[in-house]
Write a protein that holds these residues in place. Sequence first.
Motif, PDB file in Angstrom:
ATOM      1  N   LYS A   1       0.853  -1.185   0.000  1.00 47.38           N
ATOM      2  CA  LYS A   1       0.000   0.000   0.000  1.00 47.38           C
ATOM      3  C   LYS A   1       0.892   1.238   0.000  1.00 47.38           C
ATOM      4  CE  LYS A   1      -3.741   2.307   2.529  1.00 47.38           C
ATOM      5  NZ  LYS A   1      -4.605   2.265   3.742  1.00 47.38           N
ATOM      6  N   ASN A   2       0.615   2.150  -0.931  1.00 51.18           N
ATOM      7  CA  ASN A   2       1.429   3.364  -1.088  1.00 51.18           C
ATOM      8  C   ASN A   2       2.909   3.033  -1.294  1.00 51.18           C
ATOM      9  OD1 ASN A   2      -0.887   4.945  -0.655  1.00 51.18           O
ATOM     10  ND2 ASN A   2      -0.566   4.932   1.556  1.00 51.18           N
ATOM     11  N   GLY A   3       3.155   1.895  -1.937  1.00 49.72           N
ATOM     12  CA  GLY A   3       4.523   1.481  -2.209  1.00 49.72           C
ATOM     13  C   GLY A   3       5.231   0.860  -1.028  1.00 49.72           C
ATOM     14  N   ILE A   4       4.539   0.740   0.112  1.00 48.78           N
ATOM     15  CA  ILE A   4       5.125   0.186   1.337  1.00 48.78           C
ATOM     16  C   ILE A   4       4.610  -1.235   1.551  1.00 48.78           C
ATOM     17  CG2 ILE A   4       5.400   0.484   3.825  1.00 48.78           C
ATOM     18  CD1 ILE A   4       6.705   2.697   2.150  1.00 48.78           C
ATOM     19  N   ILE A   5       5.507  -2.142   1.901  1.00 42.60           N
ATOM     20  CA  ILE A   5       5.138  -3.539   2.126  1.00 42.60           C
ATOM     21  C   ILE A   5       4.398  -3.657   3.462  1.00 42.60           C
ATOM     22  CG2 ILE A   5       6.019  -5.894   2.432  1.00 42.60           C
ATOM     23  CD1 ILE A   5       8.498  -4.949   0.765  1.00 42.60           C
ATOM     24  N   GLU A   6       3.117  -4.024   3.397  1.00 37.66           N
ATOM     25  CA  GLU A   6       2.299  -4.167   4.605  1.00 37.66           C
ATOM     26  C   GLU A   6       2.385  -5.565   5.205  1.00 37.66           C
ATOM     27  OE1 GLU A   6      -1.722  -2.877   3.569  1.00 37.66           O
ATOM     28  OE2 GLU A   6      -1.336  -1.089   4.762  1.00 37.66           O
ATOM     29  N   SER A   7       2.500  -6.559   4.371  1.00 35.74           N
ATOM     30  CA  SER A   7       2.653  -7.927   4.849  1.00 35.74           C
ATOM     31  C   SER A   7       3.489  -8.707   3.853  1.00 35.74           C
ATOM     32  CB  SER A   7       1.287  -8.611   5.039  1.00 35.74           C
ATOM     33  OG  SER A   7       0.661  -8.817   3.791  1.00 35.74           O
ATOM     34  N   CYS A   8       4.208  -9.700   4.363  1.00 37.20           N
ATOM     35  CA  CYS A   8       5.096 -10.473   3.492  1.00 37.20           C
ATOM     36  C   CYS A   8       5.247 -11.879   4.059  1.00 37.20           C
ATOM     37  CB  CYS A   8       6.460  -9.790   3.379  1.00 37.20           C
ATOM     38  SG  CYS A   8       7.628 -10.673   2.326  1.00 37.20           S
ATOM     39  N   ASP A   9       5.107 -12.850   3.181  1.00 39.72           N
ATOM     40  CA  ASP A   9       5.296 -14.245   3.581  1.00 39.72           C
ATOM     41  C   ASP A   9       6.067 -14.951   2.470  1.00 39.72           C
ATOM     42  OD1 ASP A   9       5.144 -16.721   4.800  1.00 39.72           O
ATOM     43  OD2 ASP A   9       3.163 -17.165   3.964  1.00 39.72           O
ATOM     44  N   ILE A  10       7.314 -15.295   2.752  1.00 41.10           N
ATOM     45  CA  ILE A  10       8.151 -16.031   1.802  1.00 41.10           C
ATOM     46  C   ILE A  10       8.283 -17.455   2.308  1.00 41.10           C
ATOM     47  CG2 ILE A  10      10.415 -16.191   0.703  1.00 41.10           C
ATOM     48  CD1 ILE A  10      10.736 -13.168   1.277  1.00 41.10           C
ATOM     49  N   GLU A  11       7.858 -18.410   1.487  1.00 45.41           N
ATOM     50  CA  GLU A  11       7.911 -19.814   1.875  1.00 45.41           C
ATOM     51  C   GLU A  11       8.901 -20.567   0.999  1.00 45.41           C
ATOM     52  OE1 GLU A  11       4.113 -21.629   1.957  1.00 45.41           O
ATOM     53  OE2 GLU A  11       3.263 -20.228   3.433  1.00 45.41           O
ATOM     54  N   VAL A  12       9.875 -21.197   1.655  1.00 40.94           N
ATOM     55  CA  VAL A  12      10.889 -21.996   0.977  1.00 40.94           C
ATOM     56  C   VAL A  12      10.903 -23.371   1.642  1.00 40.94           C
ATOM     57  CG1 VAL A  12      13.341 -22.166   0.371  1.00 40.94           C
ATOM     58  CG2 VAL A  12      12.254 -19.913   0.558  1.00 40.94           C
ATOM     59  N   PRO A  13      10.962 -24.455   0.868  1.00 47.39           N
ATOM     60  CA  PRO A  13      11.012 -25.792   1.486  1.00 47.39           C
ATOM     61  C   PRO A  13      12.095 -25.876   2.558  1.00 47.39           C
ATOM     62  CG  PRO A  13      10.759 -26.002  -0.891  1.00 47.39           C
ATOM     63  CD  PRO A  13      10.983 -24.545  -0.610  1.00 47.39           C
ATOM     64  N   SER A  14      11.728 -26.426   3.699  1.00 44.81           N
ATOM     65  CA  SER A  14      12.642 -26.450   4.847  1.00 44.81           C
ATOM     66  C   SER A  14      13.881 -27.302   4.605  1.00 44.81           C
ATOM     67  CB  SER A  14      11.909 -26.948   6.092  1.00 44.81           C
ATOM     68  OG  SER A  14      11.361 -28.248   5.864  1.00 44.81           O
ATOM     69  N   ASP A  15      13.791 -28.259   3.650  1.00 47.93           N
ATOM     70  CA  ASP A  15      14.974 -29.061   3.366  1.00 47.93           C
ATOM     71  C   ASP A  15      15.956 -28.335   2.449  1.00 47.93           C
ATOM     72  OD1 ASP A  15      13.385 -29.139   1.145  1.00 47.93           O
ATOM     73  OD2 ASP A  15      13.594 -31.286   0.775  1.00 47.93           O
TER      74      ASP A  15
END
Length: 379
Positions: free
Chosen positions: A309-323
């Motif tokens: 929103k307004n160029g600002i990251i409000e939420s972020c979730d990066i998922e990478v396999p744990s292995d």
Amino acid sequence: MILKTFSTLCAQSQVCFRSARAKSTLSAVIDETGKSGLILKSLSTDIFENLALEDWIHDHVDLQNRSMLFLWRNAPAVVIGRHQNPWQECNLQVMRQKGIPLARRRSGGGTVFHDLGNVNLTFFTSKKNYDRHRNLQVVTSALKGLRPDMDVRATERFDILLNGHHKISGTAAKLGRTAAYHHCTLLCSADRALLSAVLKPTCQGIKSNATQSVPSPVKNLLDEDPTLDCDTIMDSVASQYDTEFGFSSPVTLVDPSDELSLPGIQRMARELLAWEWTFGRTPKFSICTTFELKNDTSICNATLNMDIKNGIIESCDIEVPSDWLPVELSREFSIHLVGGKLCPYETSVIAAELLRTIPQNKELERKMYNLCRRVVFMM
């Protein structure tokens, strides 16, 4: 075509730099001429200066009983509409590599590429006299005056097509309370390879209500007729403008960086240049995408979910396999991005700080570096 500089116009009207007048110098000179039609041509090729001059004229010149045509060209730049999403419209990475600026104009419409082979035309009128059809008639008549057998026509979308297929002009407009302007592009000899490269977005998975551009096949007028260079076309449009509206106005050269003639113009240009306007005025959007991560021995797919929103990251979730990468590292990266700008430079700083906290493990460092690089690439 008769040319005058603004200083000449000032001298003739005998009002240059009158400090006692409440109006600014250019608007005072225009009023003093008493002319109902004026043609201006910019001495600048800076996109921010020329866009600022458009808005300065709209805000400061009395257009109730006057019309104006503004002719201008720019060094390479990408210009998005007021309600557009730059991540959705253009290849920001290529633009950064080539030093091509991004500008957000104050009118609506779609994204366009500018360079010195592209002519820009702005028609200023009162809101009451705003007429895009008539303005485009000036342009098509000017082109037919140069080559009578040329098949150019305006569409219902206010584009201009060559031979019924190739787009050579697009339109946008700003309507104020009492004044309005309509501007359009005209492809003369633009770098079409660069145009295609910078208008090819790389950020996938964007969900947004922002205005989206409609891709169209394009062609340069110079490809149709090698005599149709920018100067020839601008001369013809200026002449046809006078003919269409019954004016007898010479072309007046204007320097949009001249603060004395245009008080406040430099502030207006700085506002257009600011990140908060160019990127920060993007309508709220989200990114939901999958991308590949790999190193020397393994490959995996990661997912990114982000709200901006307004160029600002409000939420972020990066998922990478744990292995492939410990969950706490991708989670930590996600947390650090929240609250920051969707900006490669700021994200690179965050990534560099995070990489310094990783224990001495070369494989983990390489994997984390690859993750950071892929996320930055999307910006």
